[in-house]
Scaffold this motif. Structure first.
Motif, PDB file in Angstrom:
ATOM      1  N   LEU A 156      45.001  30.665  67.205  1.00 42.53           N
ATOM      2  CA  LEU A 156      44.050  29.811  67.928  1.00 42.53           C
ATOM      3  C   LEU A 156      42.662  29.861  67.303  1.00 42.53           C
ATOM      4  CD1 LEU A 156      44.956  30.679  71.649  1.00 42.53           C
ATOM      5  CD2 LEU A 156      45.461  28.534  70.409  1.00 42.53           C
ATOM      6  N   ARG A 157      42.028  28.721  67.229  1.00 48.21           N
ATOM      7  CA  ARG A 157      40.614  28.678  66.827  1.00 48.21           C
ATOM      8  C   ARG A 157      39.768  29.260  67.957  1.00 48.21           C
ATOM      9  NH1 ARG A 157      41.733  22.710  64.942  1.00 48.21           N
ATOM     10  NH2 ARG A 157      42.288  23.139  62.768  1.00 48.21           N
ATOM     11  N   PRO A 158      38.542  29.652  67.669  1.00 51.44           N
ATOM     12  CA  PRO A 158      37.676  30.115  68.751  1.00 51.44           C
ATOM     13  C   PRO A 158      37.626  29.052  69.858  1.00 51.44           C
ATOM     14  CG  PRO A 158      36.648  30.513  66.623  1.00 51.44           C
ATOM     15  CD  PRO A 158      37.901  29.723  66.342  1.00 51.44           C
ATOM     16  N   GLY A 159      37.809  29.474  71.089  1.00 51.68           N
ATOM     17  CA  GLY A 159      37.809  28.536  72.214  1.00 51.68           C
ATOM     18  C   GLY A 159      39.161  27.877  72.447  1.00 51.68           C
ATOM     19  N   GLY A 160      40.124  28.190  71.595  1.00 54.40           N
ATOM     20  CA  GLY A 160      41.452  27.578  71.732  1.00 54.40           C
ATOM     21  C   GLY A 160      42.209  28.136  72.924  1.00 54.40           C
ATOM     22  N   ARG A 161      43.311  27.479  73.253  1.00 51.65           N
ATOM     23  CA  ARG A 161      44.063  27.921  74.441  1.00 51.65           C
ATOM     24  C   ARG A 161      45.567  27.879  74.231  1.00 51.65           C
ATOM     25  NH1 ARG A 161      41.304  23.341  77.944  1.00 51.65           N
ATOM     26  NH2 ARG A 161      39.764  23.749  76.359  1.00 51.65           N
ATOM     27  N   LEU A 162      46.186  28.754  74.994  1.00 50.23           N
ATOM     28  CA  LEU A 162      47.641  28.827  75.048  1.00 50.23           C
ATOM     29  C   LEU A 162      48.057  28.091  76.319  1.00 50.23           C
ATOM     30  CD1 LEU A 162      49.862  30.458  73.610  1.00 50.23           C
ATOM     31  CD2 LEU A 162      49.338  32.354  75.131  1.00 50.23           C
ATOM     32  N   VAL A 163      49.001  27.161  76.207  1.00 47.52           N
ATOM     33  CA  VAL A 163      49.495  26.435  77.390  1.00 47.52           C
ATOM     34  C   VAL A 163      51.011  26.611  77.425  1.00 47.52           C
ATOM     35  CG1 VAL A 163      49.711  24.185  78.515  1.00 47.52           C
ATOM     36  CG2 VAL A 163      47.599  24.765  77.298  1.00 47.52           C
ATOM     37  N   LEU A 164      51.454  27.355  78.418  1.00 50.85           N
ATOM     38  CA  LEU A 164      52.891  27.637  78.546  1.00 50.85           C
ATOM     39  C   LEU A 164      53.410  27.025  79.827  1.00 50.85           C
ATOM     40  CD1 LEU A 164      52.846  31.490  77.822  1.00 50.85           C
ATOM     41  CD2 LEU A 164      53.110  29.632  76.174  1.00 50.85           C
ATOM     42  N   VAL A 165      54.632  26.537  79.779  1.00 50.76           N
ATOM     43  CA  VAL A 165      55.328  26.137  81.007  1.00 50.76           C
ATOM     44  C   VAL A 165      56.623  26.939  81.015  1.00 50.76           C
ATOM     45  CG1 VAL A 165      56.360  24.269  82.347  1.00 50.76           C
ATOM     46  CG2 VAL A 165      54.367  23.802  80.876  1.00 50.76           C
ATOM     47  N   GLU A 197      45.501  32.194  83.496  1.00 50.15           N
ATOM     48  CA  GLU A 197      45.577  31.487  84.787  1.00 50.15           C
ATOM     49  C   GLU A 197      47.005  30.992  84.986  1.00 50.15           C
ATOM     50  OE1 GLU A 197      44.500  27.230  86.730  1.00 50.15           O
ATOM     51  OE2 GLU A 197      43.487  27.756  84.850  1.00 50.15           O
ATOM     52  N   VAL A 198      47.563  31.291  86.148  1.00 51.47           N
ATOM     53  CA  VAL A 198      48.917  30.822  86.472  1.00 51.47           C
ATOM     54  C   VAL A 198      48.807  29.765  87.554  1.00 51.47           C
ATOM     55  CG1 VAL A 198      51.181  31.451  87.421  1.00 51.47           C
ATOM     56  CG2 VAL A 198      49.945  33.075  85.964  1.00 51.47           C
ATOM     57  N   ARG A 199      49.457  28.630  87.295  1.00 54.99           N
ATOM     58  CA  ARG A 199      49.476  27.575  88.316  1.00 54.99           C
ATOM     59  C   ARG A 199      50.937  27.267  88.644  1.00 54.99           C
ATOM     60  NH1 ARG A 199      46.563  21.976  86.896  1.00 54.99           N
ATOM     61  NH2 ARG A 199      44.935  23.432  86.244  1.00 54.99           N
ATOM     62  N   HIS A 200      51.298  27.389  89.893  1.00 51.64           N
ATOM     63  CA  HIS A 200      52.692  27.105  90.278  1.00 51.64           C
ATOM     64  C   HIS A 200      52.918  25.592  90.321  1.00 51.64           C
ATOM     65  CE1 HIS A 200      54.061  31.189  90.898  1.00 51.64           C
ATOM     66  NE2 HIS A 200      52.790  31.435  91.157  1.00 51.64           N
ATOM     67  N   LEU A 201      54.129  25.197  90.011  1.00 55.35           N
ATOM     68  CA  LEU A 201      54.437  23.772  89.849  1.00 55.35           C
ATOM     69  C   LEU A 201      55.577  23.331  90.776  1.00 55.35           C
ATOM     70  CD1 LEU A 201      54.425  23.605  85.912  1.00 55.35           C
ATOM     71  CD2 LEU A 201      52.530  23.062  87.467  1.00 55.35           C
ATOM     72  N   PRO A 202      55.321  23.319  92.074  1.00 58.93           N
ATOM     73  CA  PRO A 202      56.395  22.916  92.995  1.00 58.93           C
ATOM     74  C   PRO A 202      56.527  21.394  93.143  1.00 58.93           C
ATOM     75  CG  PRO A 202      54.443  23.569  94.236  1.00 58.93           C
ATOM     76  CD  PRO A 202      54.091  23.744  92.783  1.00 58.93           C
ATOM     77  N   ASP A 242      63.217  26.935  93.057  1.00 53.32           N
ATOM     78  CA  ASP A 242      62.973  28.111  92.217  1.00 53.32           C
ATOM     79  C   ASP A 242      61.515  28.125  91.739  1.00 53.32           C
ATOM     80  OD1 ASP A 242      63.307  25.959  90.552  1.00 53.32           O
ATOM     81  OD2 ASP A 242      65.059  26.746  89.503  1.00 53.32           O
ATOM     82  N   GLU A 243      61.160  29.160  90.963  1.00 54.28           N
ATOM     83  CA  GLU A 243      59.757  29.334  90.574  1.00 54.28           C
ATOM     84  C   GLU A 243      59.496  28.670  89.214  1.00 54.28           C
ATOM     85  OE1 GLU A 243      58.409  33.278  89.207  1.00 54.28           O
ATOM     86  OE2 GLU A 243      56.698  33.064  90.543  1.00 54.28           O
ATOM     87  N   ARG A 244      58.597  27.710  89.215  1.00 53.39           N
ATOM     88  CA  ARG A 244      58.233  27.046  87.960  1.00 53.39           C
ATOM     89  C   ARG A 244      56.714  27.038  87.889  1.00 53.39           C
ATOM     90  NH1 ARG A 244      62.985  22.483  87.435  1.00 53.39           N
ATOM     91  NH2 ARG A 244      64.538  23.741  88.516  1.00 53.39           N
ATOM     92  N   TYR A 245      56.162  27.220  86.709  1.00 51.52           N
ATOM     93  CA  TYR A 245      54.712  27.419  86.629  1.00 51.52           C
ATOM     94  C   TYR A 245      54.174  27.099  85.247  1.00 51.52           C
ATOM     95  CZ  TYR A 245      56.518  31.667  84.539  1.00 51.52           C
ATOM     96  OH  TYR A 245      57.225  32.539  83.734  1.00 51.52           O
ATOM     97  N   LEU A 246      52.855  26.938  85.247  1.00 49.13           N
ATOM     98  CA  LEU A 246      52.083  26.688  84.025  1.00 49.13           C
ATOM     99  C   LEU A 246      51.166  27.887  83.819  1.00 49.13           C
ATOM    100  CD1 LEU A 246      50.901  24.204  82.138  1.00 49.13           C
ATOM    101  CD2 LEU A 246      49.139  24.171  83.882  1.00 49.13           C
ATOM    102  N   VAL A 247      51.001  28.298  82.588  1.00 49.01           N
ATOM    103  CA  VAL A 247      50.041  29.356  82.275  1.00 49.01           C
ATOM    104  C   VAL A 247      49.043  28.789  81.256  1.00 49.01           C
ATOM    105  CG1 VAL A 247      49.736  31.613  81.156  1.00 49.01           C
ATOM    106  CG2 VAL A 247      51.693  31.227  82.678  1.00 49.01           C
ATOM    107  N   VAL A 248      47.780  28.951  81.556  1.00 46.93           N
ATOM    108  CA  VAL A 248      46.742  28.601  80.581  1.00 46.93           C
ATOM    109  C   VAL A 248      45.988  29.882  80.271  1.00 46.93           C
ATOM    110  CG1 VAL A 248      44.706  27.191  80.103  1.00 46.93           C
ATOM    111  CG2 VAL A 248      46.522  26.293  81.568  1.00 46.93           C
ATOM    112  N   ALA A 249      45.895  30.202  78.987  1.00 43.28           N
ATOM    113  CA  ALA A 249      45.265  31.480  78.616  1.00 43.28           C
ATOM    114  C   ALA A 249      44.338  31.295  77.428  1.00 43.28           C
ATOM    115  CB  ALA A 249      46.351  32.505  78.286  1.00 43.28           C
ATOM    116  N   LEU A 283      51.182  25.082  72.500  1.00 40.97           N
ATOM    117  CA  LEU A 283      51.922  24.591  73.666  1.00 40.97           C
ATOM    118  C   LEU A 283      53.366  25.042  73.532  1.00 40.97           C
ATOM    119  CD1 LEU A 283      52.304  22.602  76.135  1.00 40.97           C
ATOM    120  CD2 LEU A 283      52.821  20.846  74.417  1.00 40.97           C
ATOM    121  N   CYS A 284      53.911  25.556  74.611  1.00 40.90           N
ATOM    122  CA  CYS A 284      55.297  26.025  74.548  1.00 40.90           C
ATOM    123  C   CYS A 284      55.901  25.863  75.944  1.00 40.90           C
ATOM    124  CB  CYS A 284      55.266  27.491  74.095  1.00 40.90           C
ATOM    125  SG  CYS A 284      56.865  28.131  73.647  1.00 40.90           S
ATOM    126  N   ARG A 285      56.836  24.925  76.058  1.00 39.70           N
ATOM    127  CA  ARG A 285      57.443  24.675  77.378  1.00 39.70           C
ATOM    128  C   ARG A 285      58.900  25.112  77.361  1.00 39.70           C
ATOM    129  NH1 ARG A 285      58.562  18.964  80.582  1.00 39.70           N
ATOM    130  NH2 ARG A 285      59.919  18.656  78.794  1.00 39.70           N
TER     131      ARG A 285
END
Ligand SMILES: C[S@@+](CC[C@H](N)C(=O)[O-])C[C@H]1O[C@@H](n2cnc3c(N)ncnc32)[C@H](O)[C@@H]1O
Length: 202
Positions: free
Chosen positions: A141-150, A177-182, A193-200, A119-121
């Motif tokens: 990351l372990r197998p199946g793990g995920r990156l979560v960025l803001v 996957e990019v999700r915008h956070l308005p 401005d542009e703020r978003y979450l990324v899950v990878a 996780l990194c915001r």
């Protein structure tokens, strides 16, 4: 070092850091918005999360309240002190689940396949070589793990566009996957401005 890659700059930011609604999450409505957002993209707890550039430890404590074990890392001594104090003031279960340490988010010394979530915001934008950092994080990351960025491309002129961030993450991850956070509930105000979450995933 200079600018955002200088721990001294962040030391100076630390005392007032939590007064921004999305930093301290002191308003219950803002806190609930971040809880819902993050729990919606994290695996079920228990799981091991590393929070890189943890700042004052707000997200680390929030996630530990929901059963996640969190390794919280920051390079600013003042941020690490505040994060440690926040954890020390939390409930016993939270204290057991969070460790706070000094380290470089760009090279946090994680063993291969050792965490479920990186996780990194609001930190990737500030790293000198974000693509290299992401490569290292994905390796942890372990197998199946995920990156979560803001991240954001803020009205201050700092930040990364979502397009550029997805490109950087896409160098190391098969799915991005990019999700915008308005939603103003996340920020305590309307934003333009542009703020978003990324899950990878690797
Ligand atoms: C904008 S703050 C975000 C804090 C926290 N992630 C949050 O969302 O509340 C950026 C944080 O990243 C930390 N940081 C920046 N570059 C870093 C690096 N290379 N290694 C570790 N921490 C870093 C700063 O000290 C600061 O605490």
């Amino acid at each position: 070092m200079s600018g955002a890659s200088d721990p001294g700059l962040w030391d100076a930011e630390a005392p007032g850091f939590d007064s921004a609604p999305d930093h301290g999450l002191l308003d219950p409505e803002v806190r609930a918005a971040w809880r819902d957002l993050l729990l919606g993209v994290l695996p079920s707890s228990p799981a091991d999360v590393v929070d890189l550039g943890c700042g004052t430890g707000t997200l680390a404590v929030l996630l530990a309240e929901h059963g996640f074990a969190v390794d919280a890392v920051d390079f600013s001594p003042a941020m690490v002190r505040l994060a440690s104090a926040k954890v020390a003031a939390a409930s016993a279960p939270v204290r057991r689940l969070v460790t706070v340490r000094t380290g470089d988010a760009a090279d946090p010394g994680l063993a291969p396949a050792s965490v479920d979530v990186v996780l990194c915001r609001h930190v990737l934008w500030a790293l000198p070589d974000p693509a290299l950092a992401v490569r290292r994080w994905v390796g942890a990351l372990r197998p199946g793990g995920r990156l979560v960025l803001v991240e954001g491309d803020w009205s201050t002129g700092a930040g990364l566009t979502a397009e550029r961030c997805a490109e950087i993450v896409g160098e190391s991850c098969a799915s991005v996957e990019v999700r915008h956070l308005p939603d103003p509930r996340l920020w305590g105000r309307e934003i333009t401005d542009e703020r978003y979450l990324v899950v990878a995933h690797a």
